[in-house]
Design an enzyme around this catalytic site. Structure first.
Site, PDB file in Angstrom:
ATOM      1  N   ARG A   6     -12.051   0.039   3.958  1.00 35.00           N
ATOM      2  CA  ARG A   6     -11.833   0.428   5.351  1.00 35.00           C
ATOM      3  C   ARG A   6     -11.087   1.738   5.382  1.00 35.00           C
ATOM      4  O   ARG A   6      -9.985   1.824   4.856  1.00 35.00           O
ATOM      5  CB  ARG A   6     -10.979  -0.621   6.056  1.00 35.00           C
ATOM      6  CG  ARG A   6     -11.567  -1.996   6.022  1.00 35.00           C
ATOM      7  CD  ARG A   6     -10.489  -3.020   6.375  1.00 35.00           C
ATOM      8  NE  ARG A   6     -11.020  -4.365   6.173  1.00 35.00           N
ATOM      9  CZ  ARG A   6     -10.306  -5.472   6.257  1.00 35.00           C
ATOM     10  NH1 ARG A   6      -9.020  -5.401   6.548  1.00 35.00           N
ATOM     11  NH2 ARG A   6     -10.879  -6.638   6.063  1.00 35.00           N
ATOM     12  N   ASP A  42      -8.998   4.459   7.686  1.00 37.83           N
ATOM     13  CA  ASP A  42      -8.211   4.407   8.927  1.00 37.83           C
ATOM     14  C   ASP A  42      -8.805   5.290  10.010  1.00 37.83           C
ATOM     15  O   ASP A  42      -9.608   6.179   9.742  1.00 37.83           O
ATOM     16  CB  ASP A  42      -6.790   4.925   8.665  1.00 37.83           C
ATOM     17  CG  ASP A  42      -6.011   4.003   7.758  1.00 37.83           C
ATOM     18  OD1 ASP A  42      -6.233   2.781   7.808  1.00 37.83           O
ATOM     19  OD2 ASP A  42      -5.171   4.519   6.991  1.00 37.83           O
ATOM     20  N   ARG A 101      -2.165   8.610   1.537  1.00 39.14           N
ATOM     21  CA  ARG A 101      -1.399   9.319   2.568  1.00 39.14           C
ATOM     22  C   ARG A 101       0.097   9.272   2.281  1.00 39.14           C
ATOM     23  O   ARG A 101       0.836  10.220   2.586  1.00 39.14           O
ATOM     24  CB  ARG A 101      -1.711   8.741   3.958  1.00 39.14           C
ATOM     25  CG  ARG A 101      -3.116   9.127   4.433  1.00 39.14           C
ATOM     26  CD  ARG A 101      -3.556   8.312   5.626  1.00 39.14           C
ATOM     27  NE  ARG A 101      -2.704   8.556   6.791  1.00 39.14           N
ATOM     28  CZ  ARG A 101      -2.797   7.855   7.923  1.00 39.14           C
ATOM     29  NH1 ARG A 101      -3.707   6.887   8.039  1.00 39.14           N
ATOM     30  NH2 ARG A 101      -1.999   8.131   8.930  1.00 39.14           N
TER      31      ARG A 101
END
Lengths: 254, 254
Positions: free
Chosen positions: B58, B60, B206
């Site tokens: 997945r 974001d 990130r």
């Protein structure tokens, strides 16, 4: 502007970059957001008086700029760095002032310009690229780029480019000088038609890009360009390539 | 999926590119558009039955992909070229199927994946770039890239990366192997942190990008990473870098 009659004492030249996709082009309009409009609003707030921004030229809706040049008159005593930082803080993220400098009072971004470079990006991948949808014209892998390269000399030099001009626009002459025209390989799948000229007629780069596309598809031959130019007839050239592929790369001054 | 109990006979693997900015991430949601959602809608229309698309992972909201991998089961007899062309004709321009192929029935884009490469783009120009607003993190020119480069070995190899993991997500192990981590110079003003690993924890890239940013600002030293990793404590690492800089570049399978 005549300095003696002007209420303003400073003339500031700006370099401006923008993503053209959310705008109805450069020129201020009542019916929606424009680059000139958002610049005038931000600089007006910053300088505490209504500001008129003069651009080197009007880009169409959806057309981008890496270095559009503009100027505006002000009495603000803000240093140039504050014009850049303060302007950018007030502007939407899709427009940025990249530099500012003080220029002679009679400098005008449009009339003082001696030339411009435009880039027109063609995406040649088999499938469209979502990250370039608003940045390039997706033409696929089948264009004949060697024919297109052979076409470039026909579009170079000082010529009457009426056949590549859309109607409208205030034009003194349809004779322009293309100083340099070439295809750059930006990446394996992205080619840029780069055109530097003394000036450009309305939609001239996009019509050149669309005509080269017809040549790349074998619908026209490079040497057909000779007759197309001689005809001085817009209907003889190819279609206008879509706005999103076009970017104003640089504006030149003496 | 067990082939004997399945109503479907074909398992198709897709490579998918997308601009993440208009989506609430990969995973289907009721409250807004997602990449999985638009793919399932387009493929469902194309194949004439409800389709479930399984992604390799997945991404974001706002995160992009050049080559996300997914698979779906179908009985449609459409050739692979029609899946690509038909799917792309039905998809929004911000998502594209770049390739399709037939795979073994037990292939699963998520569980069969052996590794991934992510890119995180830092824009180092003095002023933001309107054309990269949704594609890179604008960090300005002042980061110390030599300290950041010295930090990379601390983040390489097989380690417990708990300190770089946001809570949530279903995780069997927080031990991951980073096979390659480097900074690429994409252009004079754009640097890409490129990380290839066996797998990634939630927000791991990130958080690594945000921690390197602190090192680039002199708030942490490269060798501090040793203690940060040892602590297995998310609060010791830096902030999570914004989504728009991140792009899933490649997914690997045996």
């Amino acid at each position: 502007m005549n300095q003696e009659n002007s209420p303003f004492r400073r003339n500031l030249m700006l370099t401006v970059a923008y993503d053209g996709s959310p705008y109805l082009g450069w020129q201020r309009q009542a019916r929606g957001p424009t680059v000139q409009g958002v610049l005038e609003e931000a600089l007006g707030k910053l300088c505490n008086h209504p500001v008129t921004v003069y651009g080197s030229g009007r880009t169409d809706s959806g057309v981008h700029a890496k270095a559009q040049v503009a100027n505006f008159y002000t009495n603000s005593k803000l240093p140039l760095s504050a014009i850049v930082k303060g302007g950018n803080a007030l502007l939407p993220l899709t427009v940025a002032i990249t530099s500012a400098r003080e220029v002679d009072f009679d400098f005008n971004a449009r009339f003082s310009a001696t030339g411009k470079t435009y880039g027109y990006d063609f995406l040649t991948s088999l499938v469209r690229d979502p990250l370039l949808v608003k940045r390039a014209w997706f033409v696929g892998p089948k264009l004949d780029w060697s024919s297109m390269a052979q076409s470039l000399p026909y579009l170079s030099g000082t010529r009457d480019f009426s056949s590549f001009k859309s109607s409208g626009g205030d034009v003194k002459t349809t004779v322009k000088t293309i100083k340099d025209i070439r295809v750059l390989e930006i990446s394996p799948e992205l080619k840029r038609l780069s055109i530097t000229g003394s000036g450009f007629l309305r939609h001239m780069v996009r019509t050149m890009a669309g005509t080269l596309w017809l040549i790349g598809r074998g619908k026209l031959k490079p040497e057909d360009l000779e007759k197309i130019i001689e005809a001085k007839d817009r209907s003889r050239a190819g279609p206008m390539a879509p706005a999103q592929g076009l970017c104003l790369e640089e504006v030149y001054y003496d």
